[in-house]
Write an enzyme that holds these catalytic residues in place. Structure first.
Site, short mmCIF file in Angstrom:
data_model
loop_
_atom_site.label_atom_id
_atom_site.label_comp_id
_atom_site.label_asym_id
_atom_site.label_seq_id
_atom_site.Cartn_x
_atom_site.Cartn_y
_atom_site.Cartn_z
N LYS A 69 53.52 61.63 16.09
CA LYS A 69 53.54 60.69 14.96
C LYS A 69 53.10 61.42 13.69
O LYS A 69 52.12 62.17 13.70
CB LYS A 69 52.60 59.53 15.28
N SER A 108 53.26 51.18 13.59
CA SER A 108 53.68 52.27 12.73
C SER A 108 54.23 53.47 13.49
O SER A 108 54.82 54.37 12.88
CB SER A 108 52.48 52.71 11.88
N SER A 146 50.14 49.47 16.85
CA SER A 146 51.05 50.53 16.42
C SER A 146 51.54 51.43 17.54
O SER A 146 52.49 52.18 17.35
CB SER A 146 50.39 51.39 15.33
#
Length: 525
Positions: free
Chosen positions: A126, A201, A225
């Site tokens: 990420k 996210s 997330s």
């Protein structure tokens, strides 16, 4: 249960507010340009292997690492710039070094497995994690060009275990939205339907793993997330008990009491990879968990909660998601001989208000969390959301409508008094802690609906409360895929355990994968 006057006013305000900005977004920004389709089927069987099996083949010289990496880097899910291209080149070099290491190893396969359990396994990261030499912007245009100089601890540990990073994946702007969209890298789509969101996210992670463009991935979770992208993309994701896996070297940094709610954890297609990944990612804190304890599912106590009790902020859970959760309970009872008790916790209807209130609390020194508008302006002065909205209307803002909306909401005092919310959180915490103990498992919806279309979360901004409340409660949760629904989109459920009982939820994940089939390749349906 009757709503208070304050609650009614809040509902009317938020729904009108969200509807207004969703309409403005449609008028001034347009919709995502994608036709309704999905990715083609995965053609190379190597891309369909779990990390543990792939690593075994690599150690046994049954896989050409360089060819394998080449196939994976043909995917376009990674955020791209010059550093991304250099990371791909470095991955190929590292794969060649793996070949050399295996050739020179004299201790045999067992020695390599013990020392480098993920030797040669491709890893995606990420973008909010620091991966040395890679972009470290969190989707902010103003941070363009910022490159990480070190590896975040979980990334460093996985690299030390032999994993090869391929690059960093897209996120929502500043990690605070349920759609992975920013004006630095663009918008990420769901591989099961390119008109749908992959979540946020960690949406880039969810998308690339579901599409078999990486084997394992790293995500972070402060409101869902890890779990929302895992749910929307039909993969496994684990929100670890807070404090076990290091959250250092992430951006944005924690402030206020965020460190109590933020978790780092593994994301992958196969349940069997979760436990070995977590053992590595936990590093020196691995002894905090009982990850080597054998779990007898027949000796666990199971509970199910089909919805939040009718929160005014979230939409009702869809019938297909309640049906699949009911089928999970039925299979548990049939296969294991256990009783799955249906329970109701009235305080769950205040999930969003609890999450919102606790995210805004100051730290032990009384320092409040950093304002979202300040983060939007980094590394310069704080952003002015109203001005950004005007700029957005003429296509000149560097920020997404979601970020602007969050900045505007921040300007309005919406939180209910602590005297009202804190007792509800404490009651919910007490009830769940007592219910789960050290041998309890709770089934709870991952979201009220399957993956929505692009930009639709603007109209339903608070549905994340189904995941967010579990951050505030500090419980470990494994998101488990449960096949595909009526629209060909992934279904799933959250498997919740008591604090420090991560091994229980991971064991249930393995059972659910065997029972419901786990991840399904997007192009095969």
């Amino acid at each position: 249960m009757a709503l208070s006057l304050l609650e009614r006013a809040q509902v009317c305000f938020f729904r009108a507010f969200a509807a207004l900005f969703f309409r403005l977004f449609q008028l001034f920004s347009g919709r995502a340009a994608s036709s309704r389709n999905k990715l083609p089927p995965v053609s190379n069987p190597l891309l369909l292997l779990p990390a543990t099996q792939l690593a075994r083949k690599i150690r046994r010289k049954e896989v050409q690492k360089k060819t394998f990496i080449n196939k994976l880097t043909n995917y376009t899910f990674y955020v791209t710039d010059g550093t991304s291209l250099s990371r791909f080149a470095a991955a190929l070099q590292e794969a060649a070094q793996v070949d050399k290491l295996i050739e020179e190893e004299t201790g045999g396969e067992e020695v390599l497995e013990d020392r480098l359990p993920f030797l040669g396994v491709p890893l995606s990261v990420k973008e909010s994690y620091s991966l040395q030499g890679m972009p470290f912007t969190t989707g902010l245009v103003s941070r363009r060009g910022i490159v990480a100089t070190v590896d975040a601890p979980p990334v460093a540990l996985l690299k030390r275990a032999g994993a090869i990073p391929l690059g960093v994946t897209n996120i929502s702007e500043l990690c605070m939205w349920s759609e992975s969209h920013n004006h630095l890298y663009g918008i990420t789509s769901n591989p099961y339907d390119l008109e749908r969101i992959p979540g946020g996210s960690s949406g880039g992670e969810g998308s690339i793993l579901a599409a078999a463009g990486a084997v394992i991935g790293v995500g972070s979770d402060i409101g869902g997330s890890i779990r929302m992208p895992s749910f929307f993309n039909g993969i496994f994701g684990h929100k670890t008990t807070p404090g076990v896996v290091s959250c250092e070297n992430q951006y944005p940094p924690t402030s206020g009491r965020w460190s109590e709610y933020l978790s780092s954890g593994p994301m992958c297609r196969y349940a069997e990879d979760l436990l070995p990944m977590l053992k590595i990612m936990a590093g020196p804190n691995v002894s905090m968990l009982s990850l080597n304890t054998k779990v007898d599912l027949k000796k666990l106590r199971f509970f199910t909660i089909p919805h939040d009790g009718g929160s005014v902020f979230t939409h009702p859970v869809s019938k297909e998601l309640m049906d699949i959760q009911r089928k999970v309970a039925e299979r548990l009872e049939c296969d294991l001989g256990v009783q799955v008790q249906k329970v109701c916790l009235p305080e769950l209807r205040y999930s969003f208000q609890i999450w919102d209130k606790y995210m805004g609390l100051p730290d032990k020194e009384g320092k409040p969390p950093i304002k979202f508008a300040e983060l939007m302006g980094e590394p310069g002065r704080p952003a002015w959301p109203l001005w950004e909205l005007l700029k957005r209307m003429v296509g000149k803002s560097d920020h997404t409508m979601a970020a602007i909306l969050l900045g505007l909401i921040e300007m309005i005092p919406i939180s209910q008094p602590a005297a009202f919310i804190v007792p509800k959180k404490e009651k919910l915490q007490k009830d769940l802690d007592e219910m789960l103990g050290t041998d309890g498992i709770l089934l709870y919806p991952s979201h009220p609906r399957v993956a929505p279309k692009h930009h639709h979360p603007l109209f339903r901004p608070f549905d994340f409360a189904y995941t967010g409340i579990l951050n505030i409660l500090g419980l470990p949760v494994t998101q488990c895929p449960l096949g595909l629904g009526e629209e060909g989109l992934p279904l799933g459920v959250q498997v919740v355990g008591g604090k420090m009982q991560d091994h229980l939820t991971l064991a249930v994940a393995v059972y659910l994968e065997k029972t419901f089939g786990g991840w399904r390749p997007p192009g095969a349906n």
